[in-house]
Write a protein that holds these residues in place. Structure first.
Motif: not given
Length: 345
Positions: A35-43, A185-193, A331-339
């Motif tokens: 759930x927390x992985x995203x290939x956009x992170x390495x696009x 850690x903090x910074x870009x691409x930090x999963x929004x949970x 694009x990640x807002x609908x993933x389980x547990x986000x928000x």
């Protein structure tokens, strides 16, 4: 070097992948795309000839054996893990399976490969862990590499177990390992949970900004790109069998970092009221450690590494990144547990 990076589509792992490619290394990115992985992170490196992606789970020994045999890495950087404390409170089973059983399978696959290659001296197994394995500090003191383990959550207990497995494989089988334990850690691409992206996104949405308890818990904040640089430094220069604590030298109370982010947003996207007015204190989570603090003396004196990004600079860069990359987090807002509030116990 050719690096096998596990969890390379996650937050810290993707920073390592991007930085390793920038430094001229070849990278095999092994990720189960949970759930927390995203290939956009390495696009940004996906089309680089030095980059390869392998969709696999570290619990799948057959897949691991195939990947080792196919790509013949010079080193493993093991970042794949379940890492959210709140989720570990509600569902500890995934943390046991991935962080303990998965690490065991990866160690065995790495040992079999290393043995089949006649135990090359250049090979490294770098295990990336957390300062949470050391438990909770009072108002004074810092974690060193000799601090006794005292995990307080299912997450930190599972990471402590994986640390012990890695050390045991070095002592028992001679597997050439290095290990690191990092602060938050903090910074870009930090999963929004996680805390900082939750603060940014809730503030922008006009929602309540939840802060556990009275927000007095203290964390040492490390900019993720600094962390990636430190990890690659330890991989290449660290002494075999040695562990290194990596900190940002930025101890701040949670409520204060929330207010710092709100103040940045007040400047960047001003509105009639202050963003800090949205802060709401909520019931603390079970077993919430009071304070973490890293003593970075070893990595500084032995390897010459120190963080380069101040907290103020890093927070400004992070807030701006979220403002500039709405498509990514939307694009990640609908993933389980986000928000949502999880980890109530």
């Amino acid at each position: 070097m050719k690096l096998l990076v596990t969890g390379g589509a996650g937050f810290i792992g993707s920073a390592v992948v991007r930085q390793a490619i920038a430094q001229g290394h070849h990278v095999v990115n092994l990720d189960a795309l949970t759930y927390a992985a995203c290939l956009e992170n390495v696009a940004s490196v996906a089309d680089d000839p030095a980059y390869v992606f392998e969709h696999a789970d570290i619990r799948d020994r057959a897949a691991l054996d195939r990947i080792f045999a196919t790509h013949k890495p010079d080193a493993v950087m093991h970042l794949a893990a379940e890492s959210h404390v709140d989720r570990s409170i509600d569902g500890p089973g995934d943390f046991i399976e991935t962080n303990i059983t998965g690490t065991y399978h990866l160690l065995e696959a790495a040992r079999a490969y290393w043995t089949a290659q006649d135990r090359p001296q250049r090979f490294r197994f770098h295990h990336i862990s957390t300062d949470e394995v050391f438990g909770s500090l009072g108002e004074t003191g810092q974690f060193t590499e000799e601090t006794p383990y005292d995990p307080r959550s299912p997450y930190s207990a599972s990471k402590a177990a994986s640390d012990h497995l890695v050390c045991a494989w070095h002592e028992t089988y001679g597997l050439p390992i290095v290990m690191t334990n990092c602060s938050n850690n903090y910074g870009p691409y930090h999963f929004p949970e996680k805390l900082i992206p939750v603060v940014i996104l809730n503030a922008l949405a006009g929602k309540d900004i939840p802060v556990y308890g009275q927000g007095l818990n203290v964390r040492d904040w490390l900019y993720v790109e600094d962390h990636a640089d430190a990890l690659l430094t330890v991989l290449q220069k660290g002494a075999l069998g040695r562990s290194y604590n990596i900190g940002g030298e930025n101890e701040v109370k949670n409520v204060d970092i929330v207010r710092m982010i709100c103040a940045i947003l007040d400047t960047k996207i001003p509105k009639k009221t202050q963003y800090a007015d949205q802060i709401r204190f909520v019931t603390d989570r079970p077993g919430h450690d009071l304070r973490y603090a890293i003593d970075p003396t070893r990595i500084a004196t032995e390897l010459g590494w120190r963080p380069s990004v101040t907290l103020e600079e890093g927070l400004k860069k992070t807030v701006q990144w979220y403002l500039d990359n709405e498509d990514w987090w939307r694009a990640l807002q609908d993933r389980e547990g986000v928000g949502k509030r999880i980890g109530k116990g």
